[in-house]
Structure formats: C-alpha cells, structure tokens
Write an enzyme that holds these catalytic residues in place. Structure first.
Site, short mmCIF file in Angstrom:
data_model
loop_
_atom_site.label_atom_id
_atom_site.label_comp_id
_atom_site.label_asym_id
_atom_site.label_seq_id
_atom_site.Cartn_x
_atom_site.Cartn_y
_atom_site.Cartn_z
CG ASN A 182 -6.70 3.92 4.78
OD1 ASN A 182 -6.60 5.12 4.98
ND2 ASN A 182 -6.36 3.36 3.64
CG HIS B 70 -1.79 1.20 1.34
ND1 HIS B 70 -2.30 1.65 2.54
CD2 HIS B 70 -2.24 2.07 0.40
CE1 HIS B 70 -3.01 2.74 2.33
NE2 HIS B 70 -2.99 3.02 1.04
#
Length: 715
Positions: A501, A451
C-alpha cells in the site's frame, strides 16, 4: 554398470534390458543443466557401443522425474547472440535425436512430475508409462518462451496438432488420465507398479509383440494434415490463443506459428524451425522479465523455508471478526488443513462468514476441484463461536476486525488474556502501524501483522509485518502458517502502508494529479490497461472502495506528509463526499449494473463529470506516454525508497510483492526490474522531467548514485 555420472547412470536390469536413471547428485530434483545434457550424450553413446543392450528404460531416482531445464542457466544463456542460442538448442536436440534413434526400443517410466525438458525426454522415447499420481506438461510459455528440446515437433506428431497446441499454449500440468486419453502416454499404473509396467512394455517390444519402429515413425515425419486442415487448425488456434494471451505475451502464438511452419517438414528440419523461434523469444524483454519473476519466486520460497527451523507448528488457528474477510481467512485455513475458530460478537456476522466459506467451497466442488466429502470436512474444520471458550489451545489468532486502531487495540488486548502465553497474535491490517497496535499488549513479542489481500482465496500474497518488538519466532510461525494456507508470504518491516500500500498510493497520487489536470479517467484506465495492468486506476479504486482509498490516502499522508500530503481536494474526496463509494454501493468513477452471472459490470455514468468538475484545476495536454509516467514514476520511486529504508529486504521481494499483491504486469517483471529495463540513469532522467509535479517524482540520492555508477537492481 554401463555408465556412471553425477546426474545419470546406466545399469543392466535383466536379459539385455538396461535402466538409464536420472538422479542428479546434491539436488532434490532432476533438471536439465549443462552437466545433465553432457552426461545424457555420454550415456547414449555408451548404450550405442554395447551390443548386449536390447531395450532401455528411462527412470528417475527421485520423487519426481525431471522438472525441466535449469532456469538459472537461462539468464546467462539468453544473453548470447541469437545464432549461438540456435546452435546450442540444435546441439541439445542432436542428443535427444541420438536417444530416439537407438536401434533398440525405449520406454520412459514417469513418476512425480515431468515438465518441460523432462517431458521432452519422454517424448523422445518410443513408449511412455506413467504413475497415476504423476503430472506432465510443457510450461515454457509461462517464462515467455516455448519448448526448445523438440516439444513443438514431437508432441503434435504424437497427439495431434489441436491437443498439442492446447497443451503448449496453456502451459498447464496434465493428469495421467488426461495424458492417456489423448495418447501422450501408453499406460497408466499405480506408483508401486511403475517399473513393472515399464518392464512389461519393453519386453513386449523386444519380443516383437509391439512394433516400436512403427510407433517411432510418425515422430520422424511431417504432420499428417493437408493444406486445408492446416489452415483451419492453425489460423483458428492463433486467433483464439492471441485473444486469451493478449498482446504482451507473444510465446503462445509463436509456438503455434512454429508448429505450423514445421508442419510439412520431417523431424530434423522441424527442429531447426523450433530452434530459430525459441532463440527469437529468448531475446525478448518479456522472457527476461518472466524468467526474472520465476527466479524471484524461487528466492521467496527459499527465504520462507528458512523460517521453518524456528517456527512453531500451528495445529489450531482462530480468526477474530467474521464477515466476508473473516470467512475468506477461515475458508483458506480450513481447506488447506488447519482447523480454525471463527469468532464474532454478532450472530449475523458469523452467518455471513460461514456463508462465504460455504460458497467458496461449493464453487470448488462445482469445478471438480474438491469432492463433496472434502467440502464437508473443510466446513467442519471451521467452528463458529460468540465466545472465547475454546481459545485456550489456539496457536495463532488472526485479528480481522474493522480498520480502526482503537477497536483493534481493544480486541487484541482482550484476546491476549484468553490464549496461552506462547500463542501468536496477528493483525490483518492494511495500513495501521503494528508498533502502535503492540502498545496495547502485555506480550508484544508475540505480535505481528498479517496482511491478507482481498479476495483472500484468490490473492497469493500475505505481508507478514515485523514490529519493533516482534520476536523471530512470531515472524517465523506466521510465515509458516501463511505457507500452510497456500500463500506466498513476504516479511516486511513496519511503516505506514507496509510495502504494497505504501507503493500503491503514490500510483493513485499520480492518477489524482492527472484527473485534476483535466485528463479523462476512462482514457487513463485504457492507457494503463494497455500498459499491462489488469484494471485501470479508476476501476481499481471502485473495486477497492472509494472510502477505503480515502482512508488509506489519509493514513499515508499522515505518515509521509513531505510527499504524500496534498492540500487540494482530489477526485477521491469529491466521490467520497458524494457517497459514490464504488462497486459496494453501485456508483464510483463508474456506475455498476449486474450482469447475467450476477457479477457487477461497469458502465460509464455521465453524472460523475459534474461531481469531478470542482477538482479539475487545469486542462493539460498529455500524451499516453505522459499518463504512464505520471503514474509509474512515483510507484517505482516509492518501491526504491522501501528497499533503501529496509522495509523490504531484497529487490526480488519488492517486485514479487507488487506482482502478487496489486497485479503489477508480470511481463514487465516488477517495479525495480522495470527501472532496470529502462536503465537506471535513463529512469532518473525521466523522473527529472516530471520534477515539477512534486516530491513523489524526485529520485533519491542513492538512486542518483546508482545511475552515476551504472548499477542495476538485478545483475
């Protein structure tokens, strides 16, 4: 041998010239720890006692000169009472002074890097000769302190107060040519000529051709500035630096104050001023947090390095999906030396990706950070393609297509059939489960998440996500590739949102609750920016994209329905339905205009109030402190849960992930250090005050146990 220790040796070179060499046994670099300081004292005493010594060259037996103080010792030292800290610094300075006051000339031969105490050692010498590839600097302000071994005293007297303030307040490393220009060093030579250059200087000083005593004298006296010059130099600098550093980072301005206060004193009295200011800064929470961050960063690097043993070498990479993100990944790989294929199914996407890479490279050339030849080399290392023709020799493929599980699964399954059996597949996803995506693959052991954060070239973090079937080799190879790209990788286990997140959305959840309680989002932004965030939550959501935030929130609500699902419509729903998507289409919480430099500039747009009106369910009176707690408590508690659930292995990695990934205020050290700074028991009590806001605000049983036992996340 005149002196032999574990960190320092003193031996004769030729005709009365001796070499004081730093070479700390069992370490890859030299640093000023207690042992080294003590041995420096003994070495100087040995030189003083030897009448045959006519000159001293200070050198390093390692690839670098001295990297500075041993930061690990700061943790315990800075817990000492302020008076003891002052006494400790003055004792260290007596050692540096004794070296500076030797009856013979001294030359420092600087190789590699000389930072902090390393440069301060060089400043105590009469002359400095520097390798043209070396760098020097005083980076202490990055740790919330300022130089404490005479840097604020000697440097201004050597290169002038303006130059010294620039060096000390910025904390940057300086190249040899810049150091020579301002007079910080006396000569710059090729690395292989360093010792010869030092010998030349010392012989000229011994013969009397160079007057070393006259060279030494200005460092012992007051600054050569009259009262008006002092006022102009220091008051202007304090105003400018305060504006640059901001209110949460006091060290740069305190350094200027120290130089100013000591301007009319000779060396010894000036060092007392420095020691008092240093001790004051060392006792601040900012210094504690920034030193903690530094040590956490070292821990991250150690953990990443541990993967090197089994990692496969990535000689050829590929990225699937061009556009802005693919172009950013391709740029980062190519500019750091790994050639990369950039594949897409659309020619216009390929062009967009190439334009992005070209723009980023061009920016570096404009700023003097890259030569045109290196730019051409990097661009040539990015090979655009519409087919899989050249994928047979690829070592790692980064999939960066649209954030849709079905599309990603199809693309991953397709590319798996085009690469060699041991090639690693890595999905650049921000929310989609790696275990879910792995179901489409025949070799799930070769699959991980990778990511990247946007913009790729600026954000230092890469989350490497380990799925249930990911092999250690796949994880290690991806970590090694991320490092090669100049990123800071953190390995996390699979869950919705991974680490960053998963923690960010409860923060946004607190923000949504505030807006629904009638609190002005502009006020919320101002409060959170004052708290230390680079931008407030409304502005951040506009930058991320309201549609992206809306999708991410739904993924998180599905993954953690007990605490992240909210049946009521929120501000994000209202904006999404009104097609106010943030910066990308010019309107979100704010409206956006283009400034003179072509960058989006936010402006208040009153029409948003009508859009938000239907989701305001009450009018609560809240203080600024309430605003902070409504947002920070859920963020901190979710970080705790990630640690307890084993999503992230250590508190250090959790905190660094938030600092590197979402700009958590560095001077607060990260979510878990923030809890420590409040006190775990006090934080639990604080969270309980907001329990009526829902499960996001409920401490875990383990955290309550920690509170009861007086435990901390960092000891």
């Amino acid at each position: 041998m005149i002196y032999e220790g574990k960190a320092i040796t003193v031996k004769a070179l030729e005709s009365g010239i001796v070499e004081l060499k730093f070479d700390l046994k069992g370490e890859s670099v030299n640093k000023f720890n207690r042992l080294t300081l003590n041995e420096l004292r003994q070495a100087v005493e040995a030189i003083q006692a030897d009448a045959s010594v006519k000159g001293v060259i200070v050198s390093s037996g390692k690839d670098v000169f001295i990297v500075g103080a041993d930061i690990t010792e700061f943790v315990d030292n800075f817990k000492l009472p302020e008076a003891e800290l002052v006494a400790g610094n003055l004792e260290a300075n007596r050692i540096f002074n004794a070296f500076e006051d030797l009856e013979v000339p001294t030359v420092a031969a600087i190789n590699g890097i000389a930072l902090g105490g390393g440069l301060e050692m060089c400043l105590a010498a009469d002359y400095r000769v520097m390798s043209n590839s070396a760098k020097i600097g005083l980076p202490e302000v990055k740790l919330g302190i300022y130089p404490g071994f005479g840097g604020t005293v000697r440097l201004p007297r050597l290169i002038g107060s303006d130059n010294a303030i620039e060096w000390i307040a910025a904390g940057k490393e300086n190249r040899a040519e810049d150091a020579l220009k301002v007079g910080a060093v006396d000569a710059v030579v090729a690395p292989e000529l360093l010792l010869a250059g030092a010998l030349d200087l010392i012989k000229r000083a011994i013969s009397g051709e160079l007057d070393y005593k006259a060279k030494r004298q200005p460092k012992l006296e007051k600054l050569k500035l009259n009262a008006i010059e002092q006022m102009m130099a220091f008051e202007t600098a304090k105003g400018f630096v305060a504006g640059q550093a901001g209110p949460n980072y006091p060290a740069p301005v305190e350094a200027i104050k120290s130089i100013q206060k000591a301007a009319n004193f000779g060396r010894d009295k000036a060092l007392e001023v420095e020691a008092a200011g240093f001790a004051k800064l060392a006792k601040t929470s900012v210094a504690e947090s920034l030193i903690g961050l530094f040590l956490n960063d070292q821990e991250l690097k150690r953990k990443a390095k541990a993967h090197d043993e089994i990692a496969h070498d990535v000689k050829q990479a590929a990225v699937l999906g061009a556009g802005i993100m693919g172009g950013g990944i391709a740029y980062q790989s190519a500019v750091k030396g790994t050639p990369i294929l950039m594949k897409d199914i659309r020619e216009e996407a390929i062009q967009l990706g190439l334009n992005e890479a070209s723009k980023l490279l061009g920016n570096r050339v404009e700023k003097g950070r890259l030569t045109p030849a290196k730019m051409a080399e990097a661009l040539n290392a990015i090979r655009p393609t519409l087919s899989y023709g050249d994928f047979a020799n690829v070592d790692i493929v980064v999939e960066a297509v649209v954030e849709n599980p079905k599309v990603k699964q199809a693309v991953l399954a397709e590319v798996e059939g085009q690469v060699k059996d041991d090639a690693i597949l890595a999905s650049n996803t921000s929310t989609i489960s790696i275990n879910l995506l792995a179901k489409a693959l025949k070799r799930p052991e070769n699959f991980v998440g990778m990511h990247f954060f946007n913009p790729v070239h600026m954000m230092p973090l890469v989350e490497v996500i380990r799925g249930e079937k990911s092999s250690e080799v796949a994880v290690a190879t991806t970590v090694a590739y991320a490092k090669k790209m100049g990123k800071n990788p953190i390995v996390v286990n699979d869950c919705p949102g991974f680490l960053v997140n998963r923690v960010l959305f409860p923060y946004f959840g607190g923000f949504a609750k505030l807006v629904s309680a009638g609190v002005d989002f502009v006020r919320i932004d101002k409060v959170m920016e004052k708290f230390g965030w680079p931008m407030g939550p409304a502005y951040l959501m506009d930058v991320v994209g309201i549609d992206t935030g809306h999708h991410g929130r739904d993924v998180m609500a599905e993954g953690f329905p007990d605490r992240m699902k909210d049946e009521r419509r929120s501000a994000v729903d209202a904006l999404y339905e009104a097609n106010r998507l943030g910066q990308k289409n010019g309107k979100g919480f704010y409206a956006y205009e283009t400034d003179k430099r072509g960058k989006p500039k936010k402006v208040f747009d009153a029409t948003v109030l009508d859009v938000l009106k239907p989701i305001v369910f009450e009018q609560r009176e809240v203080t600024d402190e309430d605003i902070i707690n409504w947002m920070m408590v859920p963020l901190c508690l979710e970080t705790v849960r990630c640690l307890e659930d084993g999503i992230v292995e250590t508190a250090a990695e959790a905190d660094m992930g938030l600092v590197y990934g979402i700009g958590f205020p560095p001077f607060r050290g990260g979510a878990l250090r923030y809890i420590d700074s409040i006190g775990v028991a006090e934080f639990v009590a604080l969270a309980d005050q907001y329990a009526d806001l829902g499960p996001l605000y409920h401490p875990t049983a383990k955290l309550r146990e920690m509170a009861k036992n007086g435990q901390r996340f960092f000891n």
